[in-house]
Design an enzyme around this catalytic site. Structure first.
Site, mmCIF file in Angstrom:
data_model
loop_
_atom_site.group_PDB
_atom_site.id
_atom_site.type_symbol
_atom_site.label_atom_id
_atom_site.label_comp_id
_atom_site.label_asym_id
_atom_site.label_seq_id
_atom_site.Cartn_x
_atom_site.Cartn_y
_atom_site.Cartn_z
ATOM 1 N N CYS B 52 -7.512 -2.853 -48.899
ATOM 2 C CA CYS B 52 -7.252 -4.251 -48.537
ATOM 3 C C CYS B 52 -6.056 -4.800 -49.311
ATOM 4 O O CYS B 52 -6.028 -4.730 -50.539
ATOM 5 C CB CYS B 52 -8.505 -5.085 -48.831
ATOM 6 S SG CYS B 52 -8.184 -6.861 -48.833
ATOM 7 N N CYS B 55 -7.153 -7.686 -51.945
ATOM 8 C CA CYS B 55 -8.046 -7.459 -53.088
ATOM 9 C C CYS B 55 -7.236 -7.399 -54.402
ATOM 10 O O CYS B 55 -6.071 -7.007 -54.401
ATOM 11 C CB CYS B 55 -8.826 -6.155 -52.898
ATOM 12 S SG CYS B 55 -10.353 -6.353 -51.937
ATOM 13 N N HIS B 116 -14.160 -9.183 -51.805
ATOM 14 C CA HIS B 116 -13.747 -8.868 -50.442
ATOM 15 C C HIS B 116 -14.781 -9.343 -49.407
ATOM 16 O O HIS B 116 -14.445 -9.618 -48.255
ATOM 17 C CB HIS B 116 -13.564 -7.342 -50.337
ATOM 18 C CG HIS B 116 -12.993 -6.869 -49.033
ATOM 19 N ND1 HIS B 116 -11.673 -7.045 -48.696
ATOM 20 C CD2 HIS B 116 -13.565 -6.230 -47.968
ATOM 21 C CE1 HIS B 116 -11.444 -6.524 -47.488
ATOM 22 N NE2 HIS B 116 -12.572 -6.033 -47.025
ATOM 23 N N ASN B 156 -7.909 -19.221 -40.654
ATOM 24 C CA ASN B 156 -8.360 -18.524 -39.452
ATOM 25 C C ASN B 156 -9.437 -17.555 -39.893
ATOM 26 O O ASN B 156 -9.165 -16.646 -40.661
ATOM 27 C CB ASN B 156 -7.216 -17.734 -38.803
ATOM 28 C CG ASN B 156 -6.148 -18.637 -38.227
ATOM 29 O OD1 ASN B 156 -6.449 -19.717 -37.724
ATOM 30 N ND2 ASN B 156 -4.901 -18.204 -38.296
ATOM 31 N N SER B 164 -6.483 -11.054 -39.391
ATOM 32 C CA SER B 164 -6.297 -9.611 -39.421
ATOM 33 C C SER B 164 -6.940 -8.957 -40.644
ATOM 34 O O SER B 164 -6.906 -7.759 -40.786
ATOM 35 C CB SER B 164 -4.805 -9.284 -39.359
ATOM 36 O OG SER B 164 -4.093 -10.076 -40.283
ATOM 37 N N HIS B 167 -10.994 -10.127 -45.772
ATOM 38 C CA HIS B 167 -11.000 -10.700 -47.126
ATOM 39 C C HIS B 167 -10.826 -12.212 -47.004
ATOM 40 O O HIS B 167 -9.859 -12.675 -46.408
ATOM 41 C CB HIS B 167 -9.873 -10.101 -47.975
ATOM 42 C CG HIS B 167 -10.016 -10.400 -49.438
ATOM 43 N ND1 HIS B 167 -10.215 -9.426 -50.386
ATOM 44 C CD2 HIS B 167 -10.041 -11.584 -50.110
ATOM 45 C CE1 HIS B 167 -10.325 -9.985 -51.585
ATOM 46 N NE2 HIS B 167 -10.230 -11.306 -51.431
ATOM 47 N N HIS B 169 -9.700 -15.683 -46.930
ATOM 48 C CA HIS B 169 -8.420 -16.301 -47.301
ATOM 49 C C HIS B 169 -8.019 -17.352 -46.281
ATOM 50 O O HIS B 169 -8.491 -17.355 -45.152
ATOM 51 C CB HIS B 169 -7.320 -15.234 -47.391
ATOM 52 C CG HIS B 169 -6.908 -14.669 -46.062
ATOM 53 N ND1 HIS B 169 -7.673 -13.761 -45.359
ATOM 54 C CD2 HIS B 169 -5.816 -14.906 -45.283
ATOM 55 C CE1 HIS B 169 -7.062 -13.446 -44.224
ATOM 56 N NE2 HIS B 169 -5.931 -14.139 -44.136
ATOM 57 N N GLN B 171 -4.444 -20.127 -45.286
ATOM 58 C CA GLN B 171 -2.994 -20.179 -45.341
ATOM 59 C C GLN B 171 -2.518 -21.607 -45.553
ATOM 60 O O GLN B 171 -3.263 -22.559 -45.321
ATOM 61 C CB GLN B 171 -2.387 -19.666 -44.040
ATOM 62 C CG GLN B 171 -2.688 -18.223 -43.717
ATOM 63 C CD GLN B 171 -1.823 -17.719 -42.563
ATOM 64 O OE1 GLN B 171 -0.608 -17.862 -42.585
ATOM 65 N NE2 GLN B 171 -2.454 -17.139 -41.563
#
Ligand SMILES: O=P(O)(O)O[C@H]1O[C@H](CO)[C@@H](O)[C@H](O)[C@H]1O
Ligand SMILES: O=P(O)(O)O[C@H]1O[C@H](CO)[C@@H](O)[C@H](O)[C@H]1O
Lengths: 351, 351
Positions: B52, B55, B116, B156, B164, B167, B169, B171
């Site tokens: 990943c 990570c 993760h 998202n 995609s 993990h 996250h 933006q």
């Protein structure tokens, strides 16, 4: 500091049809894709599927039997989003936050062909002309109903576009109000016409024909182009060259020219990734409110989701939903790719 | 003719935040679904995934190594939609059809946790408070850059939303212009405030609390509700009760209350279909143009695509793209369902 290069630098473009901006990031097409891939069906469909509720002679969900139709076939949607019933509604309380009004409407399904396996690009021109006749008839019949002020003709093609049956078909939702997107377009067209006494799209098409760089197909009566402000990677618009207000204004020759450009454009789409290319398409044209609409100019939008291949689509998500639509390839580049594709269907070549 | 019943009859509702209507078809939830099903990953994720790129300690696409971070971690997006470079642009030609302007901006990725496998609903309150701190810091730092007038924080979640990497996250896209959707909201908030000297959302939240029927969660400082004009089946909005203009206005107590409602809401989402519930979410708040914005009122939108189950989503396609957004279940019904769900995460119960 560098000079602006529209082919390289992030920028925003303005859509004068709906008064909204789109963010264009030309350089971003290069990023690798590790996200979701679509499953695109590659199975050969039979000409007739006994389990398909749209095939001729089969029984639909509501128990009715389809006629053994041989061209196109129209029926009322069994699960319509609107109802025809008239609703009594007291509108005297004007809420700021809870503004609501009942909506009356009719939904119909239009089967394009008795053949379960034939999509638009694979149909013969006379068969497509016949779909256009059906659209004209429906636009007239529905538009003549007193409470119907707008007739939305559209197609969802492919499972990725929420289409639940591969049998080629479109829909028509006719209703009393102008839907949001149509109302925005209406306002733009009207204010342009009031000022210039020409339609916005008449002048836009002329401007596009002069530069040529976003034109995909042109014939005597229609142009297929990637709008300067396109949102979807391979979004296109078919526009009539003259300011026809609505599909029923077409001469026989214009209908044939429209059939031809429809076939050519959808063939190029299929040839792009050698797949039955998914999209939502739909016609924007004059409201059916009984008034003259010299500001309206017939056009048909194509919104296809695919970006990189038959299985990788553009996701209109976080930033796009909260901020603004964003695209990773310039409209000029997309137009060039589509323009250069053959208009002979790839399946014909394989055979 | 019958009297209007908002729970049964098709109708349109008005969204005063962006001045658009939505078509509501309460009866349509009953239609059978034969279309595309999503593949939702049910695999248990490892706490650390050596492959990943998010990570701790791993190498990203551009060759940089992530620090061994232990709370949240922010870096510049390697494939940003905007660039920081200043662009020289002669804007003296005012095109009607080819209106364009360069856009300057910065994109960052915010890893929510070194783990993760931990999404928001599964994180502890202090860890979520830490994400809020990170958002506050980024809003301040980015907002202080001279040319940045808007900071869009969003997430998202789930591959169906174009994400995609599982993990956890989000933006941040920060830029010089107000994006289209934000500008619409800005105009509505401004004209309401200019007239009433209160924010639109202050009064809306009060009105919602009075009826109660669309409230999902309420605490001392925040409300989570299904907006009267929601588009997505389980769309919600978290709004601060007081008219905080921006996330940096929160007191420590408010930040904790925000963390709690975030955890509760996303837990209810996961519990709805016993799945890691996909959505795009994002914060709308005051522009960072250096001016005071008393009209702005902090709120966070959640746009989840699922409709019937973990695998059947609502398709916003043909009619929705060409006409207007359409929903098949009333916001009141969705709010009731979400309200009644437990805020103990289903995975905790299974263990
Ligand atoms: O930046 P990511 O996660 O690679 O990309 C995702 O989010 C972006 C912002 O909403 C979208 O533009 C992309 O289409 C989507 O795939
Ligand atoms: O009417 P259908 O084909 O069952 O449904 C499809 O098209 C409709 C109109 O665009 C959408 O509202 C639905 O979400 C979509 O699944």
């Amino acid at each position: 500091m560098k000079n602006f290069d529209i082919n390289e630098d992030p920028h925003r473009r303005f859509n004068p049809l709906i008064n909204e901006w789109v963010l264009v990031s030309p350089h971003r097409a290069k990023r690798p894709w590790q996200g979701q891939n679509e499953t695109i069906s590659t199975e050969e469909l039979p000409k007739y599927d006994p389990t398909c509720y749209l095939c001729p002679g089969n029984v639909r969900a509501n128990g009715e039997t389809n006629p053994v139709y041989d061209s196109s076939f129209v029926f009322e949607n069994d699960f319509a989003a609107m109802k025809q019933e008239e609703i009594i509604f007291e509108d005297d309380i004007k809420h700021t936050f809870f503004k609501v009004k009942p909506e009356q409407g009719i939904s119909r399904v239009v089967c394009f062909s008795p053949r379960h396996d034939l999509t638009l690009p694979e149909m013969e021109i006379p068969a497509i002309e016949n779909i256009i006749k059906t659209w004209q008839k429906e636009y007239t019949d529905l538009g003549n109903i007193k409470y119907i002020n707008h007739v939305q003709i559209f197609e969802n093609k492919g499972s990725v576009m929420g289409c639940s049956n591969p049998h080629p078909h479109g829909q028509i939702w006719a209703q009393s109000s102008l839907p949001t997107q149509v109302e925005k377009t209406h306002n733009s067209l009207k204010s342009y016409y009031d000022k210039n006494r020409r339609t916005l799209l008449e002048d836009y098409v002329q401007a596009e024909l002069r530069t040529g760089e976003r034109i995909v197909i042109e014939n005597d009566h229609f142009v297929a182009l990637v709008p300067f402000w396109a949102i979807w990677p391979y979004e296109t618009m078919i526009v009539s060259k003259r300011a026809a207000n609505k599909i029923t204004d077409f001469s026989a020759e214009e209908s044939t020219a429209f059939a031809k450009i429809l076939k050519q454009l959808t063939t190029k789409y299929d040839n792009l990734f050698n797949t039955s290319f998914p999209y939502s398409s739909g016609i924007h044209q004059s409201p059916t409110d009984g008034f003259d609409h010299p500001e309206w100019h017939f056009h048909m939008h194509f919104y296809p989701p695919l970006l990189r291949s038959a299985t990788v689509k553009k996701f209109m998500v976080g930033y796009e939903m909260l901020g603004e639509s964003q695209r990773d390839i310039t409209p000029e580049k997309s137009a060039e790719i589509l323009r250069q594709l053959s208009d002979v269907h790839y399946k014909t070549l394989v055979k």
